[in-house]
Motif scaffolding. Structure first.
Motif, PDB file in Angstrom:
ATOM      1  N   ASP A 189       0.849  -1.181   0.000  1.00 52.13           N
ATOM      2  CA  ASP A 189       0.000   0.000   0.000  1.00 52.13           C
ATOM      3  C   ASP A 189       0.889   1.236   0.000  1.00 52.13           C
ATOM      4  O   ASP A 189       1.664   1.466   0.935  1.00 52.13           O
ATOM      5  CB  ASP A 189      -0.901  -0.008   1.237  1.00 52.13           C
ATOM      6  CG  ASP A 189      -1.870   1.165   1.258  1.00 52.13           C
ATOM      7  OD1 ASP A 189      -1.983   1.865   0.228  1.00 52.13           O
ATOM      8  OD2 ASP A 189      -2.509   1.391   2.302  1.00 52.13           O
ATOM      9  N   THR A 190       0.791   2.041  -1.059  1.00 52.25           N
ATOM     10  CA  THR A 190       1.654   3.218  -1.211  1.00 52.25           C
ATOM     11  C   THR A 190       0.936   4.518  -0.834  1.00 52.25           C
ATOM     12  O   THR A 190       1.435   5.603  -1.150  1.00 52.25           O
ATOM     13  CB  THR A 190       2.152   3.318  -2.655  1.00 52.25           C
ATOM     14  OG1 THR A 190       1.017   3.429  -3.546  1.00 52.25           O
ATOM     15  CG2 THR A 190       2.972   2.101  -3.032  1.00 52.25           C
ATOM     16  N   THR A 191      -0.211   4.400  -0.173  1.00 51.43           N
ATOM     17  CA  THR A 191      -0.975   5.610   0.180  1.00 51.43           C
ATOM     18  C   THR A 191      -0.159   6.543   1.060  1.00 51.43           C
ATOM     19  O   THR A 191      -0.138   7.762   0.850  1.00 51.43           O
ATOM     20  CB  THR A 191      -2.276   5.219   0.909  1.00 51.43           C
ATOM     21  OG1 THR A 191      -3.037   4.337   0.086  1.00 51.43           O
ATOM     22  CG2 THR A 191      -3.100   6.458   1.224  1.00 51.43           C
ATOM     23  N   ARG A 192       0.533   5.969   2.053  1.00 52.82           N
ATOM     24  CA  ARG A 192       1.324   6.809   2.957  1.00 52.82           C
ATOM     25  C   ARG A 192       2.462   7.494   2.212  1.00 52.82           C
ATOM     26  O   ARG A 192       2.766   8.668   2.477  1.00 52.82           O
ATOM     27  CB  ARG A 192       1.900   5.968   4.100  1.00 52.82           C
ATOM     28  CG  ARG A 192       2.567   6.789   5.183  1.00 52.82           C
ATOM     29  CD  ARG A 192       3.126   5.928   6.281  1.00 52.82           C
ATOM     30  NE  ARG A 192       4.262   5.141   5.824  1.00 52.82           N
ATOM     31  CZ  ARG A 192       5.050   4.427   6.627  1.00 52.82           C
ATOM     32  NH1 ARG A 192       4.790   4.378   7.931  1.00 52.82           N
ATOM     33  NH2 ARG A 192       6.063   3.745   6.146  1.00 52.82           N
ATOM     34  N   ASN A 193       3.081   6.776   1.277  1.00 52.60           N
ATOM     35  CA  ASN A 193       4.178   7.366   0.508  1.00 52.60           C
ATOM     36  C   ASN A 193       3.702   8.529  -0.362  1.00 52.60           C
ATOM     37  O   ASN A 193       4.346   9.574  -0.430  1.00 52.60           O
ATOM     38  CB  ASN A 193       4.836   6.294  -0.367  1.00 52.60           C
ATOM     39  CG  ASN A 193       5.420   5.158   0.434  1.00 52.60           C
ATOM     40  OD1 ASN A 193       4.694   4.286   0.905  1.00 52.60           O
ATOM     41  ND2 ASN A 193       6.722   5.155   0.613  1.00 52.60           N
ATOM     42  N   LYS A 194       2.536   8.318  -1.010  1.00 52.19           N
ATOM     43  CA  LYS A 194       1.996   9.379  -1.862  1.00 52.19           C
ATOM     44  C   LYS A 194       1.570  10.585  -1.031  1.00 52.19           C
ATOM     45  O   LYS A 194       1.756  11.738  -1.448  1.00 52.19           O
ATOM     46  CB  LYS A 194       0.835   8.836  -2.680  1.00 52.19           C
ATOM     47  CG  LYS A 194       1.235   7.796  -3.707  1.00 52.19           C
ATOM     48  CD  LYS A 194       0.030   7.244  -4.460  1.00 52.19           C
ATOM     49  CE  LYS A 194       0.465   6.200  -5.481  1.00 52.19           C
ATOM     50  NZ  LYS A 194      -0.696   5.615  -6.200  1.00 52.19           N
ATOM     51  N   PHE A 195       1.018  10.308   0.139  1.00 58.32           N
ATOM     52  CA  PHE A 195       0.624  11.409   1.023  1.00 58.32           C
ATOM     53  C   PHE A 195       1.853  12.187   1.493  1.00 58.32           C
ATOM     54  O   PHE A 195       1.822  13.418   1.578  1.00 58.32           O
ATOM     55  CB  PHE A 195      -0.147  10.870   2.228  1.00 58.32           C
ATOM     56  CG  PHE A 195      -0.489  11.917   3.249  1.00 58.32           C
ATOM     57  CD1 PHE A 195      -1.525  12.825   3.021  1.00 58.32           C
ATOM     58  CD2 PHE A 195       0.240  12.022   4.431  1.00 58.32           C
ATOM     59  CE1 PHE A 195      -1.830  13.804   3.955  1.00 58.32           C
ATOM     60  CE2 PHE A 195      -0.061  13.004   5.369  1.00 58.32           C
ATOM     61  CZ  PHE A 195      -1.109  13.892   5.128  1.00 58.32           C
ATOM     62  N   LEU A 196       2.947  11.472   1.786  1.00 56.97           N
ATOM     63  CA  LEU A 196       4.175  12.133   2.232  1.00 56.97           C
ATOM     64  C   LEU A 196       4.751  13.010   1.122  1.00 56.97           C
ATOM     65  O   LEU A 196       5.238  14.124   1.381  1.00 56.97           O
ATOM     66  CB  LEU A 196       5.200  11.087   2.671  1.00 56.97           C
ATOM     67  CG  LEU A 196       6.526  11.626   3.214  1.00 56.97           C
ATOM     68  CD1 LEU A 196       6.297  12.462   4.469  1.00 56.97           C
ATOM     69  CD2 LEU A 196       7.489  10.481   3.507  1.00 56.97           C
ATOM     70  N   ILE A 197       4.699  12.518  -0.127  1.00 60.19           N
ATOM     71  CA  ILE A 197       5.177  13.313  -1.254  1.00 60.19           C
ATOM     72  C   ILE A 197       4.339  14.580  -1.395  1.00 60.19           C
ATOM     73  O   ILE A 197       4.869  15.691  -1.578  1.00 60.19           O
ATOM     74  CB  ILE A 197       5.140  12.488  -2.555  1.00 60.19           C
ATOM     75  CG1 ILE A 197       6.182  11.363  -2.498  1.00 60.19           C
ATOM     76  CG2 ILE A 197       5.391  13.376  -3.769  1.00 60.19           C
ATOM     77  CD1 ILE A 197       6.134  10.435  -3.692  1.00 60.19           C
ATOM     78  N   LEU A 198       3.016  14.428  -1.295  1.00 58.47           N
ATOM     79  CA  LEU A 198       2.128  15.581  -1.413  1.00 58.47           C
ATOM     80  C   LEU A 198       2.343  16.566  -0.268  1.00 58.47           C
ATOM     81  O   LEU A 198       2.410  17.791  -0.478  1.00 58.47           O
ATOM     82  CB  LEU A 198       0.673  15.111  -1.440  1.00 58.47           C
ATOM     83  CG  LEU A 198      -0.397  16.213  -1.558  1.00 58.47           C
ATOM     84  CD1 LEU A 198      -0.210  16.988  -2.857  1.00 58.47           C
ATOM     85  CD2 LEU A 198      -1.785  15.604  -1.485  1.00 58.47           C
TER      86      LEU A 198
END
Length: 310
Positions: A189-198
């Motif tokens: 699950d890459t949701t946390r990674n994408k949220f961190l990038i944003l």
């Protein structure tokens, strides 16, 4: 890192049009790299050799040129070798190192550009306080703060990325390892990674962009009160920096905030090439062509070298 992934190595993208175009891609990458390296080396040499340029503005310009030489050296030489040899493999550790260094250099470059905008603000809007604030010790401290904070920034993003599992594929559709391409390959699950990038884009990149914009709003409001000749001189020192900031921020935003689901491989490659190669290539050209002091310093340094050669 090895235990968190089922992939032992990644395969970088080769020539999109097959082996027939490999030499052409090699020449494009090589010429861009040599041009970037030599132009930035000239800026470093001139700003170091000419004592008239030993001021904060050119101190950060020299640092920016050194950074750009490092930035383009992270990705392009490896892409040149891959184009010639056809060996597309890169280890997991090598991929992590490449991602870390790319993010680190990008973050440092953004911070340097922000400091240079603030330097122009102080020089134009508060000239009496400028020598006191922008002293050599302060410039060195700001450089160290930029480097250390960028180390933390790059370490957080790289560490979070390589905690993921990569079991779908090991083919990176890029000529170097970058975050968006690796997130596409993860089966976690890459949701946390994408949220961190944003989040980092909004806080760090958005914050720096806000400071740069506010600096130039104050600069332009002050410059408009000058006489025509003085205002033209002030604008001439700001124009190169505005162009550099625009190129860098627009290309970086296109890379990290693009929609992964709608972007194809060719678009990803073009955006990433523009982000990692074009700003370092154009920075010295913009500053040398638009800045009279740099052009005069180049003539003086070249003249000294020619005279010493005779």
């Amino acid at each position: 890192m090895v235990n968190s992934t089922m992939v032992t190595e990644f395969l970088l993208l080769g020539s999109p049009d097959g082996a027939n175009m490999s030499f052409l891609y090699f020449m494009v990458f090589l010429l861009t790299y040599l041009g970037t390296f030599l132009w930035n080396l000239l800026i470093v040499t001139v700003t170091t050799a000419d004592k008239n340029l030993h001021i904060p503005m050119y101190f950060f310009l020299r640092n920016l040129s050194i950074l750009d030489m490092c930035f383009i050296s992270i990705t392009v030489p490896n892409a040149c070798v891959n184009s010639l040899t056809g060996n597309r493999a890169i280890s997991v550790a090598g991929c992590a190192t490449q991602i870390f260094l790319v993010i680190f250099c990008a973050c440092v470059e953004l911070l340097f550009l922000t400091i240079m905008a603030w330097d122009r603000y102080l020089a134009i809007c508060q000239p009496l306080q400028y020598p006191t604030i922008m002293n050599p010790q302060f410039c060195v401290r700001m450089t160290l703060v930029s480097l250390l904070s960028s180390l933390v920034y790059a370490g957080v993003h790289t560490g979070n990325t390589f905690q993921l599992s990569f079991c779908r594929s090991n083919v990176v559709h890029q000529f170097f390892c970058d975050l968006p391409s690796l997130l596409k390959l993860s089966c976690s699950d890459t949701t946390r990674n994408k949220f961190l990038i944003l989040l980092s884009a909004v806080v760090v990149w958005g914050g720096c962009f806000f400071l740069i914009v506010m600096s130039y709003i104050c600069i332009f409001s002050t410059v408009l009160k000058f006489h025509s000749r003085e205002s033209g001189k002030a604008f001439s020192t700001c124009t190169p920096h505005i162009l550099v900031v625009s190129i860098f921020l627009s290309s970086a935003t296109g890379v990290y905030l693009r929609q992964s689901a709608t972007s194809d491989t060719l678009q990803d490659v073009v955006l990433s090439a523009f982000y990692t190669m074009v700003p370092p290539f154009l920075n010295p050209l913009i500053y040398s062509l638009r800045n009279k002091q740099v052009k005069e310093a180049v003539r003086r340094v070249i003249g000294i070298q020619l005279c010493s050669g005779k």
